[in-house]
Design an enzyme around this catalytic site. Structure first.
Site, PDB file in Angstrom:
ATOM      1  N   LYS A 212       0.859  -1.182   0.000  1.00 23.94           N
ATOM      2  CA  LYS A 212       0.000   0.000   0.000  1.00 23.94           C
ATOM      3  C   LYS A 212       0.897   1.235   0.000  1.00 23.94           C
ATOM      4  O   LYS A 212       1.478   1.602   1.020  1.00 23.94           O
ATOM      5  CB  LYS A 212      -0.905   0.007   1.238  1.00 23.94           C
TER       6      LYS A 212
ATOM      7  N   GLU B  31       9.580   1.792  10.871  1.00 22.48           N
ATOM      8  CA  GLU B  31      10.527   2.895  10.698  1.00 22.48           C
ATOM      9  C   GLU B  31       9.735   4.188  10.876  1.00 22.48           C
ATOM     10  O   GLU B  31       8.969   4.578   9.989  1.00 22.48           O
ATOM     11  CB  GLU B  31      11.166   2.832   9.304  1.00 22.48           C
TER      12      GLU B  31
ATOM     13  N   CYS C 290      13.307  11.217   7.030  1.00 22.78           N
ATOM     14  CA  CYS C 290      13.233  10.751   8.420  1.00 22.78           C
ATOM     15  C   CYS C 290      14.459  11.159   9.224  1.00 22.78           C
ATOM     16  O   CYS C 290      14.371  11.400  10.424  1.00 22.78           O
ATOM     17  CB  CYS C 290      13.077   9.235   8.461  1.00 22.78           C
TER      18      CYS C 290
ATOM     19  N   GLU D 250       8.800  16.254  15.306  1.00 24.04           N
ATOM     20  CA  GLU D 250       9.396  16.077  13.979  1.00 24.04           C
ATOM     21  C   GLU D 250       8.808  17.089  13.010  1.00 24.04           C
ATOM     22  O   GLU D 250       7.611  17.050  12.715  1.00 24.04           O
ATOM     23  CB  GLU D 250       9.147  14.649  13.462  1.00 24.04           C
TER      24      GLU D 250
END
Length: 483
Positions: free
Chosen positions: A184, A257, A291, A385
């Site tokens: 997906k 992750e 990331c 983040e």
């Protein structure tokens, strides 16, 4: 722009299930994050259609499990050859759907080629070990060894920021280790995943081994995570979604992750001119939507002023604009909502002692690369983040203080330190609570064969082809009694 990419824009994009393109009753328009133009009509799968994809992967699992390693490697090698041929087309697709500047899209395609090369090589290296049974009194007269077997059906959920290479980090090792996949892709970047699925089909991958299901995460993702026929879920994305997956996955293996606010320490003995270009790349490549993007810098007080001055000057030189312009370094974030969110975080700093040294504004819908100094830890731009071209630079008196600041985070993916002191480098490598420490480089460094993953809310498990193969296989012990 190539003819194939032009055709891709105007066409409906179907699901790929059991080697066939499958239509759905609902389609959603996909728009360019940069221009706002419609790119394509994307098929929207429901739970029932997703279950058909899982069934196709489940039915194909024996074919893949029994396929010899050399054959799995050959398929991956053919994908490499096809992707090399179509590298420009692949880069254009990435740029069109994600607004990633074309210079970075081309670099991503080059890395994707390497990732599939590594996968082809690792397909031939999957092995076990012999066990010295006679080391135990009860083991005399027995010999034993381990083998690694494919885990079965893998559900892969991938993000928008590296829509081709992060797909490769899940599909490559899955195929290499004899598994089947239901993929997906991110809702904003399905075209690159469908493009790769076509290459695998052309390379001779058996029907059902790779199925691509586009649609809402809450529908498709949940169906993948909850289905008993799926043996493992590998996910790259936000911590909140990852934690939700972990809670629903039951006994399924999960590789997650997740997020980060990666930090860099700059020691007092560093020649600042030599590190500016790397810091620019670390903080602002792909609009900071990485990331391990460099989000926090802790510079020693002896070099702090020089670093801020030179880093700010270099940042102001970056070209902002059309992602297809080969000179463009910064373009639009993945959505207007993301740009507005980050603009709000920057606005929050104005009520504190923090100073905006560069950027901070939306320019024609594009967030300028932004440097914020003297930011308190509790500001969102520091403790959460950002996933945007925003970096915080703070002054510290020692490497020890900097390490404490880096560790004062709920994330722990990668961190970096620039130092000429072996003692400080060793201290940082031992004391930083992260998955990877980069000595004399930014935390944004990654090559595709290295183990990659984090601690705390940055996730569980490791990627990097060899390490992903270990995650995607089960160890079986065989013991022979010959007495």
């Amino acid at each position: 722009m190539s003819k194939n990419v032009s055709e891709l824009q105007s066409a409906k994009q179907f699901l790929m299930i059991n080697g066939e393109k499958i239509e759905t009753t609902k389609y959603a328009s996909l728009f360019s994050p940069y221009s706002g133009e419609e790119i394509a009509q994307i098929a929207m799968a429901d739970k029932e259609v997703t279950q058909k994809a899982i069934e196709a992967a489940y039915n194909a699992r024996e074919v893949m499990a029994k396929m010899p390693a050399y054959k799995r490697a050959e398929i991956l090698e053919k994908v490499v050859a096809l992707l090399i041929e179509k590298a420009d087309e692949a880069a254009e697709i990435i740029t069109r759907e994600s607004a990633k500047p074309i210079m970075f899209s081309k670099a991503e395609v080059a890395r994707t080629i390497e990732t599939y090369k590594f996968a082809a090589e690792e397909a031939k290296r999957i092995h076990g070990e012999t066990i010295p049974f006679d080391a135990a009194v009860g083991g005399v007269g027995r010999i034993g060894y381990t083998v690694r077997e494919p885990i079965g059906v893998i559900g892969a959920i991938t993000p928008f920021n590296f829509p081709m290479n992060l797909v490769a980090h899940k599909v490559g090792p899955a195929i290499a280790s004899g598994n089947t996949i239901v993929l997906k892709p991110a809702s904003q970047t399905p075209l690159s995943a469908l493009f790769i699925a076509e290459l695998f089909s052309d390379a001779g991958l058996p029907a059902g081994a790779l199925n691509v299901v586009t649609g809402p995460g809450g529908t498709v993702g949940e169906a993948i995570v909850e289905d008993e026929r799926v043996n493992m879920v590998t996910f790259t994305g936000s911590p909140s979604v990852g934690i939700g997956i972990r809670n629903k996955a039951g006994l399924k293996k999960t590789t997650l992750e997740l997020g980060s606010n990666s930090a860099l320490i700059i020691d007092k003995d560093i020649e600042i001119d030599q590190i500016i270009d790397r810091c620019i790349m670390g903080a602002f490549s792909n609009q900071g939507q990485v990331c391990i993007s460099l989000q926090r810098v802790y510079a020693h007080e002896e070099v702090y002023e020089e670093f801020v001055k030179k880093f700010t000057a270099a940042t102001k030189q970056l070209k902002i604009g059309n992602p297809f312009d080969p000179e463009t370094y910064i373009s639009a974030l993945i959505s207007k909502g993301e740009a507005e969110r980050v603009a709000g975080w920057i606005e929050e700093t104005k009520g504190s002692k923090a100073n905006i040294a560069a950027g901070g504004k939306l320019k024609d819908g594009i967030l300028e690369p932004t440097i914020i100094t003297d930011a308190e830890h509790n500001l969102k731009v520091s403790c959460q983040e950002a996933f945007a071209p925003v970096v915080v630079v703070n002054k510290v008196g020692s490497v020890e203080e900097a390490v404490r600041e880096v560790n004062n985070s709920r994330f722990g993916l990668q961190a970096g330190i620039y130092t000429n002191s072996v003692k400080n480098a060793l201290f940082a490598s031992q004391e930083l609570h992260v998955g990877g420490v980069m000595i004399n480089d930014v935390p944004t460094y990654r090559v595709d064969q290295m183990p990659y993953g984090g601690v705390k809310e940055s996730g569980t498990g490791r990627e990097g082809i060899k390490y992903a193969v270990e995650e995607m296989t089960e160890m079986k012990l065989i013991v022979w009694n010959h007495s």
